[in-house]
Design an enzyme around this catalytic site. Sequence first.
Site, mmCIF file in Angstrom:
data_model
loop_
_atom_site.group_PDB
_atom_site.id
_atom_site.type_symbol
_atom_site.label_atom_id
_atom_site.label_comp_id
_atom_site.label_asym_id
_atom_site.label_seq_id
_atom_site.Cartn_x
_atom_site.Cartn_y
_atom_site.Cartn_z
ATOM 1 N N SER A 1 -18.832 -48.499 9.072
ATOM 2 C CA SER A 1 -18.800 -47.511 10.149
ATOM 3 C C SER A 1 -19.267 -48.149 11.459
ATOM 4 O O SER A 1 -18.733 -49.172 11.868
ATOM 5 C CB SER A 1 -19.647 -46.301 9.749
ATOM 6 O OG SER A 1 -19.454 -45.227 10.637
ATOM 7 N N ASP B 1 -10.555 -40.316 5.504
ATOM 8 C CA ASP B 1 -11.756 -40.447 6.332
ATOM 9 C C ASP B 1 -11.733 -39.376 7.421
ATOM 10 O O ASP B 1 -10.833 -39.354 8.265
ATOM 11 C CB ASP B 1 -11.809 -41.842 6.948
ATOM 12 C CG ASP B 1 -13.158 -42.161 7.551
ATOM 13 O OD1 ASP B 1 -13.780 -41.269 8.152
ATOM 14 O OD2 ASP B 1 -13.598 -43.318 7.432
ATOM 15 N N HIS C 1 -15.289 -40.675 4.551
ATOM 16 C CA HIS C 1 -16.022 -41.669 5.339
ATOM 17 C C HIS C 1 -17.189 -42.286 4.562
ATOM 18 O O HIS C 1 -17.444 -43.486 4.688
ATOM 19 C CB HIS C 1 -16.548 -41.024 6.621
ATOM 20 C CG HIS C 1 -17.109 -42.010 7.601
ATOM 21 N ND1 HIS C 1 -16.325 -42.957 8.243
ATOM 22 C CD2 HIS C 1 -18.381 -42.208 8.049
ATOM 23 C CE1 HIS C 1 -17.086 -43.684 9.040
ATOM 24 N NE2 HIS C 1 -18.332 -43.255 8.942
#
Length: 246
Positions: A130, A193, A222
């Site tokens: 991320s 995601d 995610h």
Amino acid sequence: MNEMLPEDDIFFPDGCFAGDPEEWGMPFDSVYFDTVDGLRLHGWFVPGAGHITILWCHGNAGNIGDRLHNMKLLHDRLGVDIFIFDYRGYGRSQGRPTEEGTYRDAQAALEYLHSRPDVDKDSIVIFGRSLGGAVAVDLASKVPCLGLILESTFTSLTDIFELPPTIPPIKYDSLAKIKRIKVPLLMLHGNRDEVVSSESGCSLYLAANQPKKFCAIEGAGHNDTYIVGGDGYFAAIEEFIEGLET
């Protein structure tokens, strides 16, 4: 889109720990190290059975304690050393998070690894998830490493968020840096995601140099890539690591 992103909308640090590696059956060193601008950071070094070390740059929320389940599965499957650290303002690390600060923190973490006699400095793989993917891209674009693994990450923050302008700008512009990276790249991204679209991840991947591989994780969002991906997720990382060793 040229919006700048406020820090309070990006960084969500937590000072409370859900546990430590020993509680998950992993031996570890709890370590402190210093940044170039004088802050004291905290991390965990979990030794493995091989000579590869993964330098883990985590996402924008929580702290290193929130990654223990994933760490345990990765450590048991691959047997690698893992060094995971908290950015400034996260966990037990001093300071307040900023974009430039996280870049300095990753550099300090790498320098700490280089100082350990039990770490092969030529066998360090940088891993970022991320927002940590942007930190990892920045680091790998500046220093030598054996390989780079990116998960659930993006081209730049200003491509995926529309927030009011602020000073200083927060961009995390990986797209502008990815071409500087010449080492093997593995990218993993869930096709569901809900935070960072897989399209953003694919755009970053397409801009990267060879050799590279993209692993789409069917049904993953995610934060559950390693759970939904299961054996296939870990097999992709294992195959990538083994390829670096040959």
